[in-house]
Design a protein around this motif. Structure first.
Motif, mmCIF file in Angstrom:
data_model
loop_
_atom_site.group_PDB
_atom_site.id
_atom_site.type_symbol
_atom_site.label_atom_id
_atom_site.label_comp_id
_atom_site.label_asym_id
_atom_site.label_seq_id
_atom_site.Cartn_x
_atom_site.Cartn_y
_atom_site.Cartn_z
ATOM 1 N N LYS A 211 0.893 -1.316 0.159
ATOM 2 C CA LYS A 211 0.008 0.059 -0.061
ATOM 3 C C LYS A 211 0.864 1.191 0.058
ATOM 4 N N ILE A 212 1.986 1.271 0.549
ATOM 5 C CA ILE A 212 3.021 2.251 0.623
ATOM 6 C C ILE A 212 3.355 2.596 -0.680
ATOM 7 N N SER A 213 3.703 1.605 -1.643
ATOM 8 C CA SER A 213 4.437 1.990 -2.867
ATOM 9 C C SER A 213 3.254 2.526 -3.618
ATOM 10 N N MET A 214 2.079 1.707 -3.404
ATOM 11 C CA MET A 214 0.788 2.380 -4.016
ATOM 12 C C MET A 214 0.607 4.061 -4.005
ATOM 13 N N ILE A 215 0.592 4.120 -2.642
ATOM 14 C CA ILE A 215 0.157 5.647 -2.473
ATOM 15 C C ILE A 215 1.201 6.778 -2.798
ATOM 16 N N ALA A 216 2.430 6.200 -2.593
ATOM 17 C CA ALA A 216 3.644 7.097 -2.708
ATOM 18 C C ALA A 216 3.798 7.167 -4.239
ATOM 19 N N SER A 217 3.552 6.306 -5.070
ATOM 20 C CA SER A 217 3.675 6.490 -6.391
ATOM 21 C C SER A 217 2.870 7.708 -6.898
ATOM 22 N N LEU A 218 1.539 7.494 -6.378
ATOM 23 C CA LEU A 218 0.647 8.726 -6.937
ATOM 24 C C LEU A 218 1.032 9.871 -6.269
#
Length: 418
Positions: A297-304
């Motif tokens: 989830k961290i990778s998802m949010i951070a990428s956006l």
């Protein structure tokens, strides 16, 4: 509790990778060496822009530096598994030192030419093709799996502390003495990391040779292994997008400084330091929460968030606004990179780890030639502002597609990992 005891408790709680003797030697050497590396990075970008005046040619230098990673990183993963990583690092760091001294000599003797910088960039890229997966895979040998994420976060902390200090020193040095001194001091700084590596004592992991497996078969097995694991596959795809489109600051920031703000080396160094301050804060944040482990989830949010920051960078009209947005960009860049790196290493089986990290190097750094040429081309046509906006929009769209795909179809394991 006395100050020394309190400090020991703090380190054990938040920087527990430093309790490992071998890691302390490597980390201390990197603290010195990476400052020199960032001095060289900003010095080289400004030197090329001064010699040519072309953002596209600056993009070509960056592309050449990362082209060997694109072409050979998968083969590097096979080599890393079959030789002691300490010995490989001694060779690669020595080569990097020689290349820095060579560039310094060319600049200080006023014989530097754009073609020479291209050749040195290619040689450095070839050297880094072996160095990057080796350093990534070496971490777990010297700290173990439990402290791996903390070690990766501390590496990011060191890298971004250097990103703050290095450009600041480099900018002043360029203004007073010229870029050649940035390259010279970078060469000297490698002595620290070489000393640290020599002090490391560890039992190396060397994968046993299997006579039935050829190089291409081993590469194929590694790629298939990643493709069949939803967590690894999603992480690799997100890293591909971010690595290609969101890490072109060495091209866009000097062009933005020179052509949009119409300012000089000091402002360029300041903006790079702002990026480093945000990245440093992000690395510390990840270090403090490393005991919880990586989360998809961290990778998802951070990428956006990174995609949104790129667009805001393009809309910035002042030094202060741009500096603030770059600090925010750096914060989420490092959260993404640290979490993704940890995700790959901790979810990969030992016999596949070097191959997985060679794929990570391929998509994160090997994709840079495409990203740097694209960013340089767009900046040439539409200016640095337009390049920031275009890269941000493409990053956001592609990351949303990847996130949607893995939630919709094969991402059951990925979603559960959240």
């Amino acid at each position: 509790m006395n100050v020394r005891a309190a400090g020991s408790v703090f380190i054990d709680r938040h920087f527990h990778a430093l309790t490992h003797r071998n890691y302390r030697y490597l980390w201390t050497g990197q603290c010195v060496s990476l400052i020199g590396t960032w001095m060289q990075n900003i010095g080289q970008s400004w030197l090329v822009l001064t010699l040519t005046g072309s953002p596209l040619k600056l993009g070509m230098v960056t592309a050449c530096q990362f082209l060997p990673i694109l072409l050979f990183s998968l083969f590097a993963g096979i080599i890393v598994d079959k030789f002691p990583k300490k010995n490989i690092l001694l060779v690669t760091q020595t080569v990097s030192m020689i290349l820095a001294f060579t560039l310094a000599t060319l600049v200080l003797t006023h014989t530097v030419r754009y073609e020479f910088i291209i050749v040195l960039a290619l040689l450095l890229g070839l050297n880094n093709t072996l160095d990057m997966p080796t350093r990534q895979a070496f971490n777990i040998e010297i700290v173990g799996k439990e402290d791996l994420m903390n070690a990766i976060a501390l590496n990011s902390t060191t890298f971004n502390m250097a990103r703050i200090v290095g450009p600041s020193i480099g900018a002043v040095m360029m203004a007073w003495l010229g870029a050649g001194w940035c390259f010279l001091l970078n060469g000297v700084s490698f002595i620290a990391v070489l000393y640290g590596i020599l002090q490391i004592q560890t039992a190396p992991y060397v994968r046993k040779k299997t006579s039935r497996e050829g190089v291409f078969k081993e590469i194929k097995d590694g790629i298939v292994y990643i493709a069949r694991d939803p967590v690894l596959a999603q992480t690799v795809l997100l890293v591909t997008v971010i690595g290609t489109l969101a890490f072109n600051f060495n091209i866009l920031i000097p062009v933005f400084t020179r052509n949009v703000l119409q300012l000089g080396e000091t402002t360029y160094g300041t903006l790079m330091s702002c990026l480093g301050i945000g990245s440093f804060a992000g690395a510390l944040t990840m270090s403090f929460r490393s005991k919880k482990g990586p989360r998809v989830k961290i990778s998802m949010i951070a990428s956006l968030v990174v995609a949104s920051c790129l667009i805001l960078n393009g809309l910035s009209t002042s030094v202060w606004l741009c500096g603030g947005v770059l600090a925010l960009t750096g914060f989420f860049n490092i959260m993404f990179a640290t979490n993704s790196n940890s995700n790959l290493q901790m979810n990969a089986k030992e016999e596949y780890r070097a191959r997985v990290m060679s794929v990570y190097a391929l998509v994160f750094a090997g994709s840079t030639p495409f990203g740097s040429l694209f960013a340089g081309y767009v900046a040439d046509r539409f200016g640095a502002n337009g390049a920031f906006v275009v890269c941000g929009l493409l990053t956001g769209i592609l990351c949303l597609i990847i996130i949607w795909k893995f939630r919709k179809t094969g991402g059951k394991k990925s979603v559960e990992a959240i």
